[in-house]
Scaffold this active site. Sequence first.
Site, mmCIF file in Angstrom:
data_model
loop_
_atom_site.group_PDB
_atom_site.id
_atom_site.type_symbol
_atom_site.label_atom_id
_atom_site.label_comp_id
_atom_site.label_asym_id
_atom_site.label_seq_id
_atom_site.Cartn_x
_atom_site.Cartn_y
_atom_site.Cartn_z
ATOM 1 N N ASP A 155 0.842 -1.205 0.000
ATOM 2 C CA ASP A 155 0.000 0.000 0.000
ATOM 3 C C ASP A 155 0.873 1.250 0.000
ATOM 4 O O ASP A 155 2.095 1.165 0.196
ATOM 5 C CB ASP A 155 -0.959 -0.009 1.211
ATOM 6 C CG ASP A 155 -0.296 -0.400 2.525
ATOM 7 O OD1 ASP A 155 0.951 -0.378 2.601
ATOM 8 O OD2 ASP A 155 -1.012 -0.729 3.480
ATOM 9 N N ASN A 167 -7.406 -2.334 14.136
ATOM 10 C CA ASN A 167 -8.818 -2.584 13.800
ATOM 11 C C ASN A 167 -8.982 -3.821 12.909
ATOM 12 O O ASN A 167 -10.038 -4.036 12.333
ATOM 13 C CB ASN A 167 -9.430 -1.357 13.119
ATOM 14 C CG ASN A 167 -8.754 -1.020 11.798
ATOM 15 O OD1 ASN A 167 -7.765 -1.650 11.426
ATOM 16 N ND2 ASN A 167 -9.273 -0.034 11.096
ATOM 17 N N GLU A 214 -9.715 -1.616 5.211
ATOM 18 C CA GLU A 214 -10.340 -1.295 6.489
ATOM 19 C C GLU A 214 -11.585 -2.164 6.694
ATOM 20 O O GLU A 214 -12.089 -2.773 5.736
ATOM 21 C CB GLU A 214 -10.723 0.192 6.494
ATOM 22 C CG GLU A 214 -9.545 1.142 6.278
ATOM 23 C CD GLU A 214 -8.628 1.281 7.498
ATOM 24 O OE1 GLU A 214 -8.504 0.335 8.297
ATOM 25 O OE2 GLU A 214 -8.010 2.353 7.635
ATOM 26 N N HIS A 262 -7.249 -4.487 10.110
ATOM 27 C CA HIS A 262 -7.012 -4.321 8.667
ATOM 28 C C HIS A 262 -5.758 -5.076 8.220
ATOM 29 O O HIS A 262 -4.853 -5.340 9.016
ATOM 30 C CB HIS A 262 -6.982 -2.844 8.246
ATOM 31 C CG HIS A 262 -5.776 -2.054 8.633
ATOM 32 N ND1 HIS A 262 -5.810 -0.699 8.855
ATOM 33 C CD2 HIS A 262 -4.468 -2.392 8.809
ATOM 34 C CE1 HIS A 262 -4.604 -0.257 9.144
ATOM 35 N NE2 HIS A 262 -3.779 -1.256 9.129
HETATM 36 C C1 GLP Z 1 -0.428 -0.202 8.527
HETATM 37 C C2 GLP Z 1 -0.148 -0.566 7.058
HETATM 38 C C3 GLP Z 1 0.174 -2.021 6.919
HETATM 39 C C4 GLP Z 1 0.745 -2.537 8.217
HETATM 40 C C5 GLP Z 1 -0.314 -2.475 9.293
HETATM 41 C C6 GLP Z 1 0.220 -2.634 10.697
HETATM 42 O O1 GLP Z 1 -1.239 0.882 8.738
HETATM 43 N N1 GLP Z 1 -1.218 -0.268 6.165
HETATM 44 O O2 GLP Z 1 1.043 -2.191 5.832
HETATM 45 O O3 GLP Z 1 1.163 -3.859 8.048
HETATM 46 O O4 GLP Z 1 -1.045 -1.293 9.200
HETATM 47 O O5 GLP Z 1 0.995 -1.517 11.055
HETATM 48 P P1 GLP Z 1 2.055 -1.537 12.204
HETATM 49 O O6 GLP Z 1 3.010 -2.612 11.895
HETATM 50 O O7 GLP Z 1 2.704 -0.167 12.190
HETATM 51 O O8 GLP Z 1 1.322 -1.790 13.473
#
Ligand code: GLP
Length: 241
Positions: A66, A134, A141, A136
Site C-alpha cells: 500500500d 482494527n 479497512e 485491517h
Molecule cells: C499499517 C499498514 C500495513 C501494516 C499495518 C500494521 O497501517 N497499512 O502495511 O502492516 O497497518 O501496522 P504496524 O506494523 O505499524 O502496526
Amino acid sequence: MDIQVFESTDAAIWEAANIVEDLILNAGSVLGLAAGATMKPLYSELARRRRTLAPTITELHAFLLDEYIGLAPEDSRCFRNTIISDFASQVGLPEENIQSPQTARQDLHKECCRYETSLSAAEVAIQLLGIGVNGHIGFNEPGSMFDSKTRVVELSEQTRQANAHIFAPDPMPTHAITQGISTILKAKHLLVLAFGSSKALPIQQALKGPITTKVPASAIRNHSKVTVLLDAEAASLLPGC
Ligand code: GLP
C-alpha cells in the site's frame, strides 16, 4: 494455518527472517513487502544477514502492499521511501526492483489497474502482512470486501489515530492506494507477524472469531498456506495461550 507463539519478539523475528532468507536465496523470487512498525525489526535482522543474502539479492523483485496518497514522492514518510531506507538500501536490493503504487499520478484509477495487472503477472511467493489495531490488512479497512482489488481507499478514524504520531505536527493522510484482499490472497504464502498487546484483540478476532468483512484479516483463513508468528503479548487472547 501454522500459528507459532514465541516468548519474545526477537525469537519470532528470527524465525520470520529464516523464512524470508530462504526465499531470497532462491534466485528470482518475488516478495510482498509491508511497511509499518511490525516489520522494522525483521528488516533490521535481514540487514544483519546482508552478506548471506548478497549472492541473490539483486535478483529479488518486491511489491509493496500500500501507499499513502497526498505525500510528495520524496517525502520520507511514503511507504516506498521507508522500505528503501529500512530494507532495500540495507540489504543491497536495487530500488528499481521494488514496485509500489504511484500515488502522485493524475489518474489513480488507472494506476490501481496498472498495479493490479503487474501483481497478477508477478506471482508473489511470500506476502509479509502486519495487522492493524482494527483488524485491517494492507489498508483494507473493516467493511472491505473479500473480492476487493487494488483501489483507492479512505483510511478509518482508528487507523488515522494509530499512525498520526508519524506525521505530527502535519496532518495524517486521509486516503491511500492498497492491494485489495483478493489481491493479497493471490500470494502463494502469507507470512503474518503481530507483536505487542495492542495486536492481541485483532489477532484473536482474525484467527478465532467469525470470518467476516468486519475483520478484514479474518480473510487469511480462506488461504491454504498461512504462517502466523506472534509474541506472547499478541497471542495473549488466543485459547490456551
Ligand atoms: C499499517 C499498514 C500495513 C501494516 C499495518 C500494521 O497501517 N497499512 O502495511 O502492516 O497497518 O501496522 P504496524 O506494523 O505499524 O502496526
